[in-house]
Design a protein around this motif. Sequence first.
Motif, PDB file in Angstrom:
ATOM      1  N   CYS D 112      -3.047  16.090   0.660  1.00 49.85           N
ATOM      2  CA  CYS D 112      -2.894  17.210   1.581  1.00 49.85           C
ATOM      3  C   CYS D 112      -3.049  18.550   0.869  1.00 49.85           C
ATOM      4  O   CYS D 112      -3.658  19.485   1.398  1.00 49.85           O
ATOM      5  N   ARG D 115      -6.671  19.171   0.177  1.00 49.34           N
ATOM      6  CA  ARG D 115      -7.381  19.471   1.410  1.00 49.34           C
ATOM      7  C   ARG D 115      -7.076  20.893   1.883  1.00 49.34           C
ATOM      8  O   ARG D 115      -7.951  21.605   2.364  1.00 49.34           O
ATOM      9  N   ASN D 137     -10.475  21.665   9.421  1.00 50.16           N
ATOM     10  CA  ASN D 137      -9.888  20.425   8.924  1.00 50.16           C
ATOM     11  C   ASN D 137     -10.921  19.306   8.844  1.00 50.16           C
ATOM     12  O   ASN D 137     -10.980  18.576   7.855  1.00 50.16           O
ATOM     13  N   TYR D 138     -11.720  19.210   9.881  1.00 49.77           N
ATOM     14  CA  TYR D 138     -12.749  18.178   9.864  1.00 49.77           C
ATOM     15  C   TYR D 138     -13.758  18.433   8.753  1.00 49.77           C
ATOM     16  O   TYR D 138     -14.173  17.528   8.046  1.00 49.77           O
ATOM     17  N   ARG D 141     -12.392  17.501   5.403  1.00 47.90           N
ATOM     18  CA  ARG D 141     -12.421  16.057   5.221  1.00 47.90           C
ATOM     19  C   ARG D 141     -13.839  15.562   4.960  1.00 47.90           C
ATOM     20  O   ARG D 141     -14.070  14.682   4.132  1.00 47.90           O
ATOM     21  N   LEU D 142     -14.793  16.159   5.676  1.00 53.93           N
ATOM     22  CA  LEU D 142     -16.179  15.745   5.496  1.00 53.93           C
ATOM     23  C   LEU D 142     -16.692  16.085   4.104  1.00 53.93           C
ATOM     24  O   LEU D 142     -17.529  15.380   3.546  1.00 53.93           O
TER      25      LEU D 142
END
Lengths: 172, 172, 172, 172
Positions: D112, D115, D137-138, D141-142
């Motif tokens: 976390c 990220r 956020n996406y 993650r990508l």
Amino acid sequence: MDLFAGHGYSSTKLDDIATHEGITKGTIYLYFESKEKLFQAVIQRIIVKEIEKGKKLAVEHEGSQRDLLRKLIHYWWSMVGETRLAGIPKLMTSEASNFPELSSFFVDNVTCRARAIFVEIIEEGITNGEFRKLDANYVARLVLAPLVFAVIWEKSLSPYDKEKNHMIFISI
Amino acid sequence: MDLFAGHGYSSTKLDDIATHEGITKGTIYLYFESKEKLFQAVIQRIIVKEIEKGKKLAVEHEGSQRDLLRKLIHYWWSMVGETRLAGIPKLMTSEASNFPELSSFFVDNVTCRARAIFVEIIEEGITNGEFRKLDANYVARLVLAPLVFAVIWEKSLSPYDKEKNHMIFISI
Amino acid sequence: MDLFAGHGYSSTKLDDIATHEGITKGTIYLYFESKEKLFQAVIQRIIVKEIEKGKKLAVEHEGSQRDLLRKLIHYWWSMVGETRLAGIPKLMTSEASNFPELSSFFVDNVTCRARAIFVEIIEEGITNGEFRKLDANYVARLVLAPLVFAVIWEKSLSPYDKEKNHMIFISI
Amino acid sequence: MDLFAGHGYSSTKLDDIATHEGITKGTIYLYFESKEKLFQAVIQRIIVKEIEKGKKLAVEHEGSQRDLLRKLIHYWWSMVGETRLAGIPKLMTSEASNFPELSSFFVDNVTCRARAIFVEIIEEGITNGEFRKLDANYVARLVLAPLVFAVIWEKSLSPYDKEKNHMIFISI
DNA sequence: TATGAATGAGGGTTCATTCAT
DNA sequence: TATGAATGAACCCTCATTCAT
């Protein structure tokens, strides 16, 4: 001895002993060559010391054999039952078969010797008519059994016994 | 039980037990989940079985309390002292502090129950004038102590005792 | 496979598997010669079955490569990500070095084959001018990585992640 | 960590670890109270040490967010992908369900946190118009998925992959 | 085909013992 | 004299594997 008496031989770790004495494990080996020898030494030193004391007191008695017997029973208790020696009978009966030599030593030097003192008193009492005629050996064992047993019990199952009326001999 | 009684709990290896039973170590774990549970089972199974038997026999007596007491002492011996149960008292006193729960169970279900039987007999005897007035609890303990002690002794230090005049109670 | 995927290879006991299947341990050995072979069979059977299905669907497409790519990604997810196959990637990466042969089989028959399909689509797209010119292999890996990773993550650390915004590809 | 990462937790024997470190099995227990604690320590010590380093470097940037993102990706690789830390992602995903506490710790303190750094950069880039508007956020993650996946793959199935065109991100 | 009792090798762990300092 | 790090044998326990039924 407190540790051995409390947890038994194998449950007592040399680490515990060292900690208890404020030293380290290695140091123990400067004085004893193994755990086994240490155990033997623990028992023997205490015993030898105390047996000397016992013998003296057993001889200088004046008065009836009955009084002497009574006196000696109380003496046994004050010397064994109420001191740190109290742990030894339980310890010895527990570990007997793991320490044959020590057991022989113990029986010869403690058990038999103590019994002999009682036998002598009883025989004397029979001779002088104080006691009725019985096998002195049996009587000695009958007298000692509750004492030793009380001490073994106290150090083992007594803590789990809710009926707390022990110390039977006090009233003798 | 022979092995546990002989060498104590920790000195008894599962390998020894397995060999003794003609199986292998792994097999033990099909029936007991640990050495500790096995030990408990050893004690409890024997006890539970025998206690049932004991209760029956203790009730149907006719005649004096003195005779009943005598009878019961002999009965105790024939039921415990001379059977495989003889190993249990030594075992329990040796391992008491390592098995608190088992110890509680044992004291409650065996010790106290057995003592209660004797207490009742003695009190009955006091009531009907057969016995003189004493604390029945103390007397019961005094009667049982030599019995239990004899058994503990037999399974521990007795083998190292050259003076073989045990079995004191036979002459009672 | 549920069990293997859930706890890993060594943590999954044959006993658990037997219980889960409603049979006994011994029965497993009637069908598989060892746990290792069983594991391989579990993986291989599932894979082989599903790969056949996959191949069919990948060919009958009409329209843009872009659409096909999008379609295939969704298809991959519906075929792997949302089914019991989802556990396999994590399982295979975890146990790879313990099962070299199986790993080779898996890489050759699953990984490379799946990638090849994507490579082909991308190259076709580049040829017909839909996509700009890039190394198709890298692109294929870049496309697959988040998919496979999502599944590995879901079966491992995701349960401990409080920020629950996964399923990134749905919006593609 | 090499051993755990290579064979998994249960397949790694304490004997192997000891041999690998040039000591004996017993010595391990002077420093760690169990295999489990050892495993946790292996992970935590490395992580804690490195996380401190990471935080410092992530702040002092001047220039576009695009450059920062690129820089950070390369940094992640030089800090994790190419160092001994590379084994951790595979290890953690493999053993997650066997070590719930450790997994929580890892997700909270590593995943976390890492990220969050990327999210912040991306949001900043969206705000100043560099990036088009997407769920940060996406995107984070990508971006991270291929990195982490590359490392997991490298430590697991990659050795069995004959098509050696990894390291996809280098060209970014 | 299926069982389940039995096995035994091998794991993690403990602890009495050693030895360089 | 005292330390404490290191050892290694031996323990309890697990579990993949076997086999008589």
